[in-house]
Structure formats: structure tokens, C-alpha cells
Design an enzyme around this catalytic site. Structure first.
Site, short mmCIF file in Angstrom:
data_model
loop_
_atom_site.label_atom_id
_atom_site.label_comp_id
_atom_site.label_asym_id
_atom_site.label_seq_id
_atom_site.Cartn_x
_atom_site.Cartn_y
_atom_site.Cartn_z
NE ARG A 50 -1.01 5.35 -3.53
CZ ARG A 50 -1.62 4.24 -3.13
NH1 ARG A 50 -2.39 3.11 -3.86
NH2 ARG A 50 -2.86 4.34 -2.35
CE LYS A 149 -5.60 6.91 -2.69
NZ LYS A 149 -7.12 6.49 -3.73
CD GLU A 182 -8.16 0.73 -9.70
OE1 GLU A 182 -7.91 -0.05 -8.99
OE2 GLU A 182 -8.19 1.35 -10.75
N1 PXG Z 1 -8.67 1.66 -6.94
C1 PXG Z 1 -8.61 2.66 -6.51
C2 PXG Z 1 -9.10 3.42 -7.37
C3 PXG Z 1 -8.96 3.17 -4.96
O1 PXG Z 1 -8.81 4.50 -4.82
C4 PXG Z 1 -7.79 0.92 -4.31
C5 PXG Z 1 -7.55 0.97 -5.70
C6 PXG Z 1 -6.49 0.79 -3.09
O2 PXG Z 1 -5.49 0.85 -2.91
P1 PXG Z 1 -4.83 1.32 -1.07
O3 PXG Z 1 -3.74 1.74 -2.11
O4 PXG Z 1 -5.39 2.31 -0.46
O5 PXG Z 1 -4.80 -0.39 -1.06
C7 PXG Z 1 -7.91 2.52 -3.92
C8 PXG Z 1 -8.27 3.23 -3.17
C9 PXG Z 1 -11.95 7.14 0.07
C10 PXG Z 1 -10.56 5.56 -0.26
O6 PXG Z 1 -12.00 8.08 0.87
C11 PXG Z 1 -10.48 5.69 -1.33
C12 PXG Z 1 -9.39 5.47 -1.19
C13 PXG Z 1 -8.20 4.46 -0.34
C14 PXG Z 1 -8.91 4.85 0.35
C15 PXG Z 1 -10.02 6.10 0.70
O7 PXG Z 1 -12.72 7.33 -0.74
N2 PXG Z 1 -9.27 4.34 -2.75
#
Ligand code: PXG
Length: 283
Positions: A50, A149, A182
Site C-alpha cells: 500500500r 495514505k 469512513e
Molecule cells: N481509514 C483511514 C482514513 C485511516 O487513516 C484506516 C481507515 C484503517 O486502515 P488500516 O489499514 O489501518 O486497517 C486508517 C488507518 C494513526 C494511525 O497513528 C492511523 C491509522 C492507522 C494506524 C495509526 O493516526 N489509520
């Protein structure tokens, strides 16, 4: 704590980047948030892939191979003796001058932080969360795809501020069409009559790695899994709702916009998926 920056390790006080890095000046860069369970990095390949896709989408060339970066990440985890924790992997555009032009930045910077993780308070995992839909929609995919991301999280931060203002720890964002997108750092799932439903990636969401993992677990359970456009109506009439994310893992939502979801307690499908997810992280 030893933080990796471009080939060297620095302690926390000395881990610094230039004020001319376009990551700091413009949010020009990409990142991943990755979990470590039992000293092992969870879903490494998925996160690395990703990251590469995010970088490609903003025409950023990561100055390392996937294999090399994986090795450095593992080295950083070992050096910091992180057993259960969190990796923040960042690639910035690098140092340039005071202008948008990414071509003025010669080399992207790679930063790896391996640390502990601050999760939602444990009691919320038992009781479930209350969330609100916020007025700021998720950024239009034609402007900046939420599938990237990127280091530009202001859309999510503004939603978070609005959610907190309403007394909620997490906020639900709709997309440009008014459909469910989301939350600020998690994907959303609904359960209705035994079917599991979540918005498709083209609804303008980050295709979460936890999301994909939970969909696989649900299929293993024999549940019907649908990636379909959803509205607030679907949320209000759902039997269950939960969020997924690397930080959140699987967490129930029991109230949306002040409306009780199901019977106001984490539902059976949510609890089963959470248990299966925890098992997976421990295997
Ligand atoms: N949507 C958004 C906008 C995110 O930022 C997810 C969904 C979930 O994705 P994953 O791949 O983690 O299942 C995210 C993930 C942080 C932090 O430090 C942010 C995320 C994940 C871990 C830590 O703010 N965002």
C-alpha cells in the site's frame, strides 16, 4: 527510543528533519501505521504494497526496494525491543525550497518510528463507541484520492475536531455523494440480517488492511460480505456496527448521531469477528 532516518538511528531528542522538507511544508509524502504483535510485524506485505501504491499515486519514488525497507523496519522493531506496539513508516518528498515543485526535492526521506500504541480506553472495547456523522465530507476522490495514505490528514483532523466538539471520540464522514465513507482513522462496517456490509473502495475511502482482513474472517465464518454504497439510513437501521483499523483493531459502535444501534450493546457478529481477529494477531 531509536528512530530511523535515512540510514541512521537517532534518539528521540535528536530525531529531526529539515523545515524545508516538503513533508513539513506541504504534507507532501506518504505513510503507513503498522502493528507489531508478539515482536512480529502484522501484515507486512500488505502495508509495504500500500505504501508503494500511495507513493506511485503521488509520483514519489521510494529510494529503497520493498525487501530492503522491510528489513530496516524489522531492524528498527528489534532495536527498540518492541513486542506489542506500533510502527509509523513515513516517506517524505524530501528537502526542497519554498515552492510546491516536487522536482526541487532531490531525495525522499525515510523515517521509521517503532513505539508503543495508545489505543481507545479498554472499557470502550466492552461497551462500544458512540460516534457522530460530521458536516465535513470526505475529500472528493477526484481531488485527492482517500486511497492514498498521504501526510495530508487535515480532512480527517477537521472531522475529528467536529466529532470531539459533539462529545464523540470518533467521527463518521460521508463522501461527496452523501454516502457513508469512513471514520477519521478507521473503516466502518454494518451488520443487517446476518449480512456484513461496508462501503467499497470507490466510495472514497482508504482501503484498510484491517478491513480486508475482517472481510476474509467473515467469509470464513460463512457470512455474506457485501462492499456496497451505504447511507445513514442503513446505519440507523443496522443490527450492529463496528470500526476497523490498525490502531482500533475491531471496535463496536453502539450509538450513531444519538441513535441506538441494535440493542445498544456490541452484537454477536462484531464479538465473533473481534475474537477471530485477536486470534489471528496472536498466531
Ligand atoms: N481509514 C483511514 C482514513 C485511516 O487513516 C484506516 C481507515 C484503517 O486502515 P488500516 O489499514 O489501518 O486497517 C486508517 C488507518 C494513526 C494511525 O497513528 C492511523 C491509522 C492507522 C494506524 C495509526 O493516526 N489509520
Amino acid at each position: 527510543m531509536q528512530i530511523y532516518i535515512d540510514g541512521k538511528y537517532y534518539d528521540k531528542e535528536n530525531a529531526k528533519i529539515s523545515v524545508f522538507d516538503h513533508g513539513a511544508l506541504y504534507g507532501d509524502g506518504v505513510f503507513e501505521g503498522i502493528r507489531v504483535y508478539g515482536g512480529k510485524i502484522f501484515k507486512t506485505v500488505e502495508h509495504i504494497d500500500r505504501l508503494w501504491d500511495s507513493a506511485k499515486a503521488i509520483r514519489l519514488e521510494i529510494p529503497m526496494s520493498k525487501e530492503e525497507l522491510t528489513k530496516v523496519m524489522e531492524e528498527t522493531v528489534a532495536l527498540n525491543e518492541v513486542n506489542d506496539g506500533y510502527i509509523r513508516l513515513i516517506v517524505t518528498r524530501g528537502v526542497g525550497d519554498l515552492g510546491l515543485d516536487p522536482d526541487k526535492c532531490k531525495t525522499p526521506s525515510i523515517i521509521i518510528i517503532a513505539a508503543g500504541i495508545a489505543l481507545y480506553p479498554p472499557e470502550l472495547y466492552d461497551k462500544g463507541l458512540e460516534i457522530v456523522t460530521v458536516s465535513s465530507p470526505r475529500i472528493h476522490p477526484a481531488s485527492l484520492s482517500p486511497r492514498i495514505k498521504s501526510l495530508n490528514y487535515l480532512n480527517n483532523i477537521l472531522a475529528k475536531i467536529e466529532g470531539k466538539q459533539a462529545g464523540c471520540i470518533e467521527a463518521l464522514m460521508l463522501n461527496h455523494k452523501g454516502e457513508l465513507a469512513e471514520c477519521t482513522g478507521d473503516n466502518i462496517f454494518l451488520v443487517r440480517k446476518g449480512r456484513l456490509m461496508t462501503p467499497p473502495p470507490n466510495a472514497g475511502i482508504l482501503e484498510g488492511i484491517t478491513r480486508n482482513c475482517v472481510m476474509d474472517l467473515a467469509r470464513e465464518m460463512g457470512a455474506e460480505v457485501l462492499e456496497i454504497p451505504l447511507t445513514k439510513y442503513d446505519a440507523y437501521v443496522a443490527d450492529e456496527c463496528f470500526l476497523t483499523g490498525s490502531a482500533a483493531e475491531v471496535i463496536a459502535v453502539v450509538k450513531i448521531d444519538g441513535r441506538v444501534i441494535g440493542d445498544g450493546k456490541p452484537g454477536p457478529m462484531t464479538r465473533e469477528l473481534k475474537a477471530r481477529f485477536v486470534k489471528l494477531t496472536q498466531s
